[in-house]
Design a protein around this motif. Sequence first.
Motif, PDB file in Angstrom:
ATOM      1  N   MET A  52       0.884  -1.128  -0.036  1.00 31.38           N
ATOM      2  CA  MET A  52       0.116  -0.048   0.063  1.00 31.38           C
ATOM      3  C   MET A  52       0.791   1.322   0.082  1.00 31.38           C
ATOM      4  SD  MET A  52      -3.038  -1.237   2.476  1.00 31.38           S
ATOM      5  CE  MET A  52      -4.009   0.290   2.529  1.00 31.38           C
ATOM      6  N   ALA A  53       2.087   1.227   0.533  1.00 29.31           N
ATOM      7  CA  ALA A  53       2.981   2.324   0.549  1.00 29.31           C
ATOM      8  C   ALA A  53       4.114   2.363  -0.547  1.00 29.31           C
ATOM      9  CB  ALA A  53       4.049   2.030   2.023  1.00 29.31           C
ATOM     10  N   LYS A  54       3.729   1.336  -1.453  1.00 29.15           N
ATOM     11  CA  LYS A  54       4.576   1.125  -2.574  1.00 29.15           C
ATOM     12  C   LYS A  54       5.985   1.177  -2.112  1.00 29.15           C
ATOM     13  CE  LYS A  54       1.300   3.937  -5.530  1.00 29.15           C
ATOM     14  NZ  LYS A  54       0.674   2.736  -6.031  1.00 29.15           N
ATOM     15  N   LYS A  55       6.297   0.280  -1.135  1.00 31.89           N
ATOM     16  CA  LYS A  55       7.543   0.089  -0.941  1.00 31.89           C
ATOM     17  C   LYS A  55       7.847  -1.638  -1.370  1.00 31.89           C
ATOM     18  CE  LYS A  55       8.579   3.748   0.997  1.00 31.89           C
ATOM     19  NZ  LYS A  55       9.562   4.616   0.418  1.00 31.89           N
ATOM     20  N   TRP A  56       7.962  -1.817  -2.529  1.00 34.82           N
ATOM     21  CA  TRP A  56       8.106  -3.029  -3.103  1.00 34.82           C
ATOM     22  C   TRP A  56       9.038  -3.921  -2.679  1.00 34.82           C
ATOM     23  CZ3 TRP A  56       3.499  -3.118  -4.906  1.00 34.82           C
ATOM     24  CH2 TRP A  56       2.849  -2.222  -5.330  1.00 34.82           C
ATOM     25  N   ALA A  57      10.409  -3.344  -2.414  1.00 28.90           N
ATOM     26  CA  ALA A  57      11.380  -4.235  -1.867  1.00 28.90           C
ATOM     27  C   ALA A  57      11.002  -4.871  -0.485  1.00 28.90           C
ATOM     28  CB  ALA A  57      13.052  -3.478  -2.223  1.00 28.90           C
ATOM     29  N   ALA A  58      10.543  -3.971   0.144  1.00 32.45           N
ATOM     30  CA  ALA A  58      10.235  -4.423   1.683  1.00 32.45           C
ATOM     31  C   ALA A  58       9.053  -5.180   1.579  1.00 32.45           C
ATOM     32  CB  ALA A  58       9.759  -3.061   2.251  1.00 32.45           C
ATOM     33  N   ALA A  59       8.182  -5.157   0.797  1.00 33.03           N
ATOM     34  CA  ALA A  59       6.951  -5.966   0.519  1.00 33.03           C
ATOM     35  C   ALA A  59       7.395  -7.203  -0.010  1.00 33.03           C
ATOM     36  CB  ALA A  59       6.152  -5.461  -0.315  1.00 33.03           C
ATOM     37  N   GLY A  60       8.565  -7.455  -0.728  1.00 34.15           N
ATOM     38  CA  GLY A  60       9.013  -8.649  -1.015  1.00 34.15           C
ATOM     39  C   GLY A  60       9.665  -9.406  -0.212  1.00 34.15           C
ATOM     40  N   GLU A  61      10.674  -8.642   0.598  1.00 32.23           N
ATOM     41  CA  GLU A  61      11.339  -9.223   1.782  1.00 32.23           C
ATOM     42  C   GLU A  61      10.248  -9.910   2.775  1.00 32.23           C
ATOM     43  OE1 GLU A  61      14.160  -8.073   5.632  1.00 32.23           O
ATOM     44  OE2 GLU A  61      13.691  -6.522   3.967  1.00 32.23           O
ATOM     45  N   ALA A  62       9.209  -9.030   3.035  1.00 30.67           N
ATOM     46  CA  ALA A  62       8.290  -9.864   4.047  1.00 30.67           C
ATOM     47  C   ALA A  62       7.653 -11.006   3.415  1.00 30.67           C
ATOM     48  CB  ALA A  62       7.268  -8.405   4.242  1.00 30.67           C
ATOM     49  N   HIS A  77       2.623 -25.439  -0.584  1.00 28.35           N
ATOM     50  CA  HIS A  77       1.690 -24.753  -1.450  1.00 28.35           C
ATOM     51  C   HIS A  77       1.677 -23.368  -0.983  1.00 28.35           C
ATOM     52  CE1 HIS A  77      -1.239 -23.868  -4.448  1.00 28.35           C
ATOM     53  NE2 HIS A  77      -2.016 -23.296  -3.515  1.00 28.35           N
ATOM     54  N   GLN A  78       1.380 -23.025   0.432  1.00 21.01           N
ATOM     55  CA  GLN A  78       1.648 -21.715   0.814  1.00 21.01           C
ATOM     56  C   GLN A  78       2.802 -21.179   0.607  1.00 21.01           C
ATOM     57  OE1 GLN A  78      -1.296 -20.185   1.475  1.00 21.01           O
ATOM     58  NE2 GLN A  78      -0.407 -18.434   1.642  1.00 21.01           N
ATOM     59  N   ALA A  79       3.992 -21.785   0.876  1.00 22.01           N
ATOM     60  CA  ALA A  79       5.131 -21.153   0.660  1.00 22.01           C
ATOM     61  C   ALA A  79       5.448 -20.683  -0.852  1.00 22.01           C
ATOM     62  CB  ALA A  79       6.242 -22.182   0.968  1.00 22.01           C
ATOM     63  N   ALA A  80       4.927 -21.627  -1.715  1.00 21.91           N
ATOM     64  CA  ALA A  80       5.146 -21.394  -3.053  1.00 21.91           C
ATOM     65  C   ALA A  80       4.350 -19.971  -3.301  1.00 21.91           C
ATOM     66  CB  ALA A  80       4.861 -22.579  -4.053  1.00 21.91           C
ATOM     67  N   THR A  81       3.152 -19.917  -2.932  1.00 21.21           N
ATOM     68  CA  THR A  81       2.128 -18.848  -3.009  1.00 21.21           C
ATOM     69  C   THR A  81       3.177 -17.511  -2.505  1.00 21.21           C
ATOM     70  OG1 THR A  81       0.361 -20.131  -2.823  1.00 21.21           O
ATOM     71  CG2 THR A  81       0.312 -17.584  -2.590  1.00 21.21           C
ATOM     72  N   GLU A  82       3.780 -17.532  -1.515  1.00 22.37           N
ATOM     73  CA  GLU A  82       4.306 -16.106  -0.827  1.00 22.37           C
ATOM     74  C   GLU A  82       5.774 -15.993  -1.749  1.00 22.37           C
ATOM     75  OE1 GLU A  82       2.448 -14.892   0.813  1.00 22.37           O
ATOM     76  OE2 GLU A  82       1.387 -16.276   2.120  1.00 22.37           O
ATOM     77  N   TYR A  83       6.141 -16.753  -2.090  1.00 21.44           N
ATOM     78  CA  TYR A  83       7.656 -16.600  -3.343  1.00 21.44           C
ATOM     79  C   TYR A  83       6.894 -15.840  -4.415  1.00 21.44           C
ATOM     80  CZ  TYR A  83      10.935 -18.829  -0.344  1.00 21.44           C
ATOM     81  OH  TYR A  83      11.889 -19.257   0.514  1.00 21.44           O
ATOM     82  N   THR A  88       6.286 -10.977  -7.515  1.00 27.59           N
ATOM     83  CA  THR A  88       5.439  -9.867  -8.089  1.00 27.59           C
ATOM     84  C   THR A  88       6.029  -8.577  -7.567  1.00 27.59           C
ATOM     85  OG1 THR A  88       3.642 -11.164  -8.376  1.00 27.59           O
ATOM     86  CG2 THR A  88       3.073  -9.191  -8.515  1.00 27.59           C
ATOM     87  N   CYS A  89       6.255  -8.311  -6.325  1.00 27.22           N
ATOM     88  CA  CYS A  89       6.654  -7.101  -5.914  1.00 27.22           C
ATOM     89  C   CYS A  89       8.060  -6.751  -5.919  1.00 27.22           C
ATOM     90  CB  CYS A  89       6.447  -7.083  -4.102  1.00 27.22           C
ATOM     91  SG  CYS A  89       4.836  -7.322  -3.426  1.00 27.22           S
ATOM     92  N   TYR A  90       8.989  -7.624  -5.803  1.00 28.45           N
ATOM     93  CA  TYR A  90      10.409  -7.296  -6.377  1.00 28.45           C
ATOM     94  C   TYR A  90      10.389  -7.104  -7.824  1.00 28.45           C
ATOM     95  CZ  TYR A  90      12.909  -9.020  -1.985  1.00 28.45           C
ATOM     96  OH  TYR A  90      13.312  -9.040  -0.803  1.00 28.45           O
ATOM     97  N   ALA A  98      13.316 -10.762  -8.143  1.00 23.44           N
ATOM     98  CA  ALA A  98      12.119 -11.507  -8.401  1.00 23.44           C
ATOM     99  C   ALA A  98      12.119 -12.693  -9.246  1.00 23.44           C
ATOM    100  CB  ALA A  98      11.418 -10.276  -9.583  1.00 23.44           C
ATOM    101  N   ILE A  99      13.352 -12.659  -9.957  1.00 20.94           N
ATOM    102  CA  ILE A  99      13.650 -14.001 -10.642  1.00 20.94           C
ATOM    103  C   ILE A  99      14.006 -15.227  -9.647  1.00 20.94           C
ATOM    104  CG2 ILE A  99      15.231 -15.171 -12.063  1.00 20.94           C
ATOM    105  CD1 ILE A  99      15.368 -12.632 -13.859  1.00 20.94           C
ATOM    106  N   ASN A 100      14.759 -14.764  -8.513  1.00 25.08           N
ATOM    107  CA  ASN A 100      15.371 -15.708  -7.429  1.00 25.08           C
ATOM    108  C   ASN A 100      14.127 -16.172  -6.813  1.00 25.08           C
ATOM    109  OD1 ASN A 100      17.890 -15.364  -7.869  1.00 25.08           O
ATOM    110  ND2 ASN A 100      18.214 -13.768  -6.506  1.00 25.08           N
ATOM    111  N   CYS A 101      13.115 -15.408  -6.345  1.00 25.88           N
ATOM    112  CA  CYS A 101      11.801 -15.707  -5.833  1.00 25.88           C
ATOM    113  C   CYS A 101      11.024 -16.786  -6.487  1.00 25.88           C
ATOM    114  CB  CYS A 101      10.941 -14.489  -5.297  1.00 25.88           C
ATOM    115  SG  CYS A 101      11.568 -13.638  -3.974  1.00 25.88           S
ATOM    116  N   LEU A 102      10.909 -16.338  -7.819  1.00 26.60           N
ATOM    117  CA  LEU A 102      10.101 -17.196  -8.705  1.00 26.60           C
ATOM    118  C   LEU A 102      10.668 -18.393  -8.969  1.00 26.60           C
ATOM    119  CD1 LEU A 102       8.834 -14.574 -11.128  1.00 26.60           C
ATOM    120  CD2 LEU A 102       7.719 -15.674  -9.911  1.00 26.60           C
TER     121      LEU A 102
END
Length: 291
Positions: A52-62, A77-83, A88-90, A98-102
């Motif tokens: 919501m704050a458009k802090k995308w890197a912080a969102a990705g880390e969380a 399954h939930q872990a994959a969803t969060e990655y 998407t944020c990164y 972003a690539i590492n998370c995907l």
Amino acid sequence: MADNEAKGRELMLEADKKLSSSKGFFSSLFGSSSKVEDAADLFVRAANMFKMAKKWAAAGEAFCRSAVLQMQLGSKHQAATEYVNAGTCYKKADPNEAINCLLKAVEIYTDMGRFTIAAKHHVSIAEIYETEMVDIEKAITSYEHAADYYKGEESNSSANKCLVKVAQYAAQLEQYEKSIAIYEEVGMSCMDNQLLKYSAKDYFFKAAMCHLCVDTLNAEQAIQKYEEMFPQFGDARECKLLKSLISAINEEDADKFTDTVKDYDSISRFDQWTTTMLLRVKKNISGEDLR
């Protein structure tokens, strides 16, 4: 915006406190998994505040922190969803991350046997390489992985879409043999399908264009082969164009080549890929620009 970011930071601290308290002696006996679950939820809430704050890197880390905990809890399954959420944020801040998370999500889905979903995320990775990183060779590799997964699940239409991307980029990198093989494979797969039959001539046309970038004799032989396999190709304007271009090349007539291209383009506009291939062929005649 600032309030949302601050709230996100507070939730991150709260999650870390939950994790710290889960490591005590009594917590290890009573309810440590519950505290880990609570921490995972708090990290997701924090990620949403950062979004919501458009802090995308912080969102990705969380989201990543939540994914690690979900794996610890055994919820793949939930872990994959969060990655995927993290990716998407990164993507808006750090394409490499972003690539590492995907890739982590793909690894989990593959381990679970969810190959269609894994393929979908390989496509997402390829698109990041295309648009954000401009690394065509890595985009090709990702599209090839996606195609393999789709083929394994008999999703041939989706596999072909990925393969066409591979062929397109392989030709741009002057890997013509690879491009030709793919266009021919996809073209033949379309011939017996009433819904896709019209597309077959387009793939054979592109295969012939790749041949033309290398050698006119091979192009002539390829066109003849395509006409025998798929008679509709011989009646297509694209086939007539190819034959006219070959004639101009054999006569070393750059003006005839240019006029042929302009006449066709005035009726059916060439896409960027075809224009690039035509420019390469043109340079083989005179070293001049097509335009």
